[in-house]
Write a protein that holds these residues in place. Structure first.
Motif, short mmCIF file in Angstrom:
data_model
loop_
_atom_site.label_atom_id
_atom_site.label_comp_id
_atom_site.label_asym_id
_atom_site.label_seq_id
_atom_site.Cartn_x
_atom_site.Cartn_y
_atom_site.Cartn_z
N GLU A 134 33.54 -1.54 31.76
CA GLU A 134 32.54 -1.51 32.83
C GLU A 134 31.59 -0.31 32.66
OE1 GLU A 134 35.32 -1.50 36.01
OE2 GLU A 134 35.97 -3.55 35.53
N GLN A 135 32.11 0.81 32.21
CA GLN A 135 31.26 1.97 31.93
C GLN A 135 30.29 1.66 30.79
OE1 GLN A 135 33.94 5.23 31.16
NE2 GLN A 135 34.96 5.00 33.15
N VAL A 136 30.79 0.98 29.76
CA VAL A 136 29.92 0.60 28.64
C VAL A 136 28.81 -0.33 29.13
CG1 VAL A 136 29.82 -0.63 26.44
CG2 VAL A 136 31.71 0.94 26.90
N ALA A 137 29.16 -1.29 29.98
CA ALA A 137 28.16 -2.23 30.51
C ALA A 137 27.09 -1.51 31.31
CB ALA A 137 28.84 -3.29 31.37
N ASP A 138 27.48 -0.46 32.03
CA ASP A 138 26.52 0.28 32.86
C ASP A 138 25.46 0.99 32.02
OD1 ASP A 138 27.77 -0.47 35.21
OD2 ASP A 138 28.99 1.34 35.35
N THR A 139 25.77 1.26 30.76
CA THR A 139 24.85 2.03 29.92
C THR A 139 24.30 1.23 28.75
OG1 THR A 139 26.74 2.89 28.65
CG2 THR A 139 25.99 4.21 30.51
N SER A 140 24.55 -0.07 28.72
CA SER A 140 24.06 -0.92 27.62
C SER A 140 22.98 -1.87 28.15
CB SER A 140 25.21 -1.72 27.00
OG SER A 140 26.19 -0.87 26.46
N GLY A 141 21.85 -1.88 27.49
CA GLY A 141 20.74 -2.69 27.98
C GLY A 141 20.74 -4.12 27.51
N THR A 142 21.42 -4.42 26.42
CA THR A 142 21.40 -5.76 25.86
C THR A 142 22.82 -6.22 25.56
OG1 THR A 142 21.27 -5.01 23.55
CG2 THR A 142 19.18 -5.26 24.77
N VAL A 143 22.95 -7.53 25.33
CA VAL A 143 24.25 -8.07 24.96
C VAL A 143 24.73 -7.46 23.65
CG1 VAL A 143 25.42 -10.19 24.20
CG2 VAL A 143 23.91 -10.24 26.19
N GLU A 144 23.83 -7.37 22.67
CA GLU A 144 24.21 -6.83 21.36
C GLU A 144 24.68 -5.38 21.48
OE1 GLU A 144 21.48 -8.54 22.03
OE2 GLU A 144 22.00 -10.38 20.96
N ALA A 145 23.95 -4.59 22.28
CA ALA A 145 24.35 -3.20 22.46
C ALA A 145 25.69 -3.10 23.17
CB ALA A 145 23.28 -2.46 23.26
N PHE A 146 25.89 -3.94 24.17
CA PHE A 146 27.15 -3.91 24.90
C PHE A 146 28.33 -4.21 23.98
CE2 PHE A 146 30.33 -6.65 27.08
CZ PHE A 146 30.97 -5.66 27.82
N LEU A 147 28.23 -5.25 23.18
CA LEU A 147 29.35 -5.63 22.33
C LEU A 147 29.61 -4.59 21.24
CD1 LEU A 147 28.70 -9.47 21.99
CD2 LEU A 147 30.36 -8.29 23.45
N ALA A 148 28.55 -4.02 20.68
CA ALA A 148 28.74 -2.99 19.66
C ALA A 148 29.34 -1.73 20.26
CB ALA A 148 27.40 -2.67 18.99
N ALA A 190 29.34 -12.64 27.37
CA ALA A 190 28.75 -11.34 27.68
C ALA A 190 27.38 -11.51 28.33
CB ALA A 190 28.64 -10.50 26.41
N GLY A 191 26.59 -12.44 27.81
CA GLY A 191 25.27 -12.67 28.39
C GLY A 191 25.36 -13.13 29.84
N ARG A 192 26.25 -14.06 30.11
CA ARG A 192 26.40 -14.57 31.48
C ARG A 192 26.91 -13.49 32.42
NH1 ARG A 192 28.35 -18.86 28.37
NH2 ARG A 192 30.50 -18.20 28.72
N TRP A 193 27.89 -12.73 31.95
CA TRP A 193 28.48 -11.70 32.82
C TRP A 193 27.48 -10.58 33.11
CZ3 TRP A 193 30.56 -6.57 31.46
CH2 TRP A 193 31.19 -5.97 32.54
N LEU A 194 26.79 -10.11 32.08
CA LEU A 194 25.83 -9.02 32.29
C LEU A 194 24.67 -9.46 33.18
CD1 LEU A 194 25.71 -7.51 28.68
CD2 LEU A 194 26.77 -6.49 30.71
N ALA A 195 24.25 -10.71 33.05
CA ALA A 195 23.13 -11.20 33.86
C ALA A 195 23.50 -11.31 35.33
CB ALA A 195 22.66 -12.55 33.33
N ALA A 196 24.74 -11.69 35.61
CA ALA A 196 25.16 -11.91 36.99
C ALA A 196 25.81 -10.68 37.62
CB ALA A 196 26.14 -13.08 37.04
N GLY A 201 30.00 -3.61 38.83
CA GLY A 201 30.86 -4.75 39.10
C GLY A 201 32.02 -4.84 38.13
N PRO A 202 33.16 -5.36 38.59
CA PRO A 202 34.36 -5.40 37.75
C PRO A 202 34.27 -6.44 36.64
CG PRO A 202 34.77 -6.54 39.80
CD PRO A 202 33.41 -5.92 39.94
#
Length: 366
Positions: A134-148, A190-196, A201-202
């Motif tokens: 969740e911390q990574v998601a808060d600081t990642s702007g794209t799906v690719e960045a989040f997964l990496a 990842a795309g669906r979760w980050l968008a919503a 969010g958990p």
């Protein structure tokens, strides 16, 4: 007499630093019993549980009172000493020489170094996977960045921790399939979760949770899996799929499915089970529950833990219940001639500390 002078608490949390009144104390006692911090029903008390009775049995003497004293008197003595001094006395009376501390639970709890200092013990960190993602998601702007960044964050965290843990992985991630999801499936999820997802969010997406567990398997640390009240048999596929990959799996809090967890440890060389707070939960019945676990599990696959969070009393109760149950069960087997005293002492030391030292590579622990 079976001796366990030192215990390695292979799974716990920090303790509260604040003074506690009856309502706050009961809320945290209730959290230990059922998860969320809740108050008892009107006209009832959480002291009227096996854990509550165990607190009143083991903790008052540590603070200079008689066993089984009334809760109000115990809490008054606790306030008289102050939270810091009461916590110091309780933690040091537990006989725990090393704490493995999950730092992923929210709340103002002591971090590992502080818990170790108060308890005069070693302390090591367990990193919980879901808050990290969740911390990574808060600081990642794209799906690719989040997964990496997610893979990097897990491996970086593992380098400084003794273990990784997952609270939702079993319940949500492994419910549908044990195998790692494919790259396209992961990117889509990842795309669906980050968008919503609202900020903060958990992580609840089952595909991402499964992906997270498989990243953890490659991180070179034991992976602790909260089974809660779910049958550990749901982990059979994951255990089979991870055999030979170098990651030990430790099943946490399997009661009332403790026999199933014990059975699973005998089927897979890398699967272990903790005794957890089950012995504190079952109180006067702890010896019977321990004997049931020892019916099925190889003795080198069992680990002591308190599962304690918030209340230092829970460390005392877990340690005392464990020692009492172990002495009763193994002592009876020695008296019956089924076991030698030497073997009983050796197995006691394994479960109390030696297994954890081996699994978590705690070479310097007492």
């Amino acid at each position: 007499m079976i001796e366990t002078p030192h215990l390695v608490d292979q799974y716990c949390h920090g303790v509260l630093r604040t003074e506690l009144g009856l309502g706050t104390f009961e809320a945290h006692l209730g959290a230990h019993l059922g998860g969320a911090a809740v108050l008892p029903a009107a006209g009832t008390t959480f002291f009227d549980t096996q854990t509550g009775f165990a607190v009143r049995r083991w903790c008052p003497p540590v603070l200079g009172l008689e066993p089984h004293c009334p809760p109000a008197r115990y809490l008054a003595r606790r306030r008289e000493l102050g939270a810091a001094e009461a916590g110091r006395r309780l933690l040091r009376a537990s006989g725990i020489s090393a704490y493995l501390v999950d730092t992923g639970f929210p709340g103002d709890l002591t971090p590992p170094a502080e818990l170790g200092a108060v308890g005069a013990a070693e302390a090591h960190e367990i990193v919980r996977l879901e808050p990290l993602a969740e911390q990574v998601a808060d600081t990642s702007g794209t799906v690719e960045a989040f997964l990496a960044h997610l893979a990097e964050a897990v491996h970086r965290a593992a380098a400084g921790a003794v273990a990784l843990s997952s609270a939702e992985g079993v319940r949500r991630g492994l419910a549908s399939a044990p195998e790692p999801p494919g790259p396209g499936e992961v990117r889509g999820a990842a795309g669906r979760w980050l968008a919503a997802r609202p900020v903060g969010g958990p992580l609840t997406d089952p595909v991402l949770l499964r992906h997270l567990l498989w990243i953890a398997v490659t991180a070179g640390r034991p992976l602790q899996l909260h089974t809660g009240d779910r049958d550990p048999a749901v982990l059979a596929g994951f255990a089979a799929a991870t055999t030979g990959l170098g990651a030990d799996l430790v099943l946490l809090h399997a009661y009332p499915h403790h026999r199933a967890a014990a059975h699973l440890t005998g089927l897979h060389p890398h699967v272990y089970a903790d005794l957890g707070p089950v012995l504190a939960h079952t109180g006067a019945r702890a010896a019977a529950v321990l004997a049931e676990v020892l019916e099925r599990a190889p003795f080198g696959k069992l680990l002591f833990s308190s599962g304690a969070r918030g209340l230092p009393e829970l460390h005392v109760v877990a340690a005392s219940a464990f020692r009492s149950a172990l002495t009763r069960v193994l002592g009876e087997w020695v008296m019956d001639g089924a076991w030698s005293r030497t073997d009983a002492q050796r197995v006691a030391a394994m479960i109390a500390a030696d297994n954890a030292k081996r699994v978590y590579r705690l070479a310097g622990s007492r």
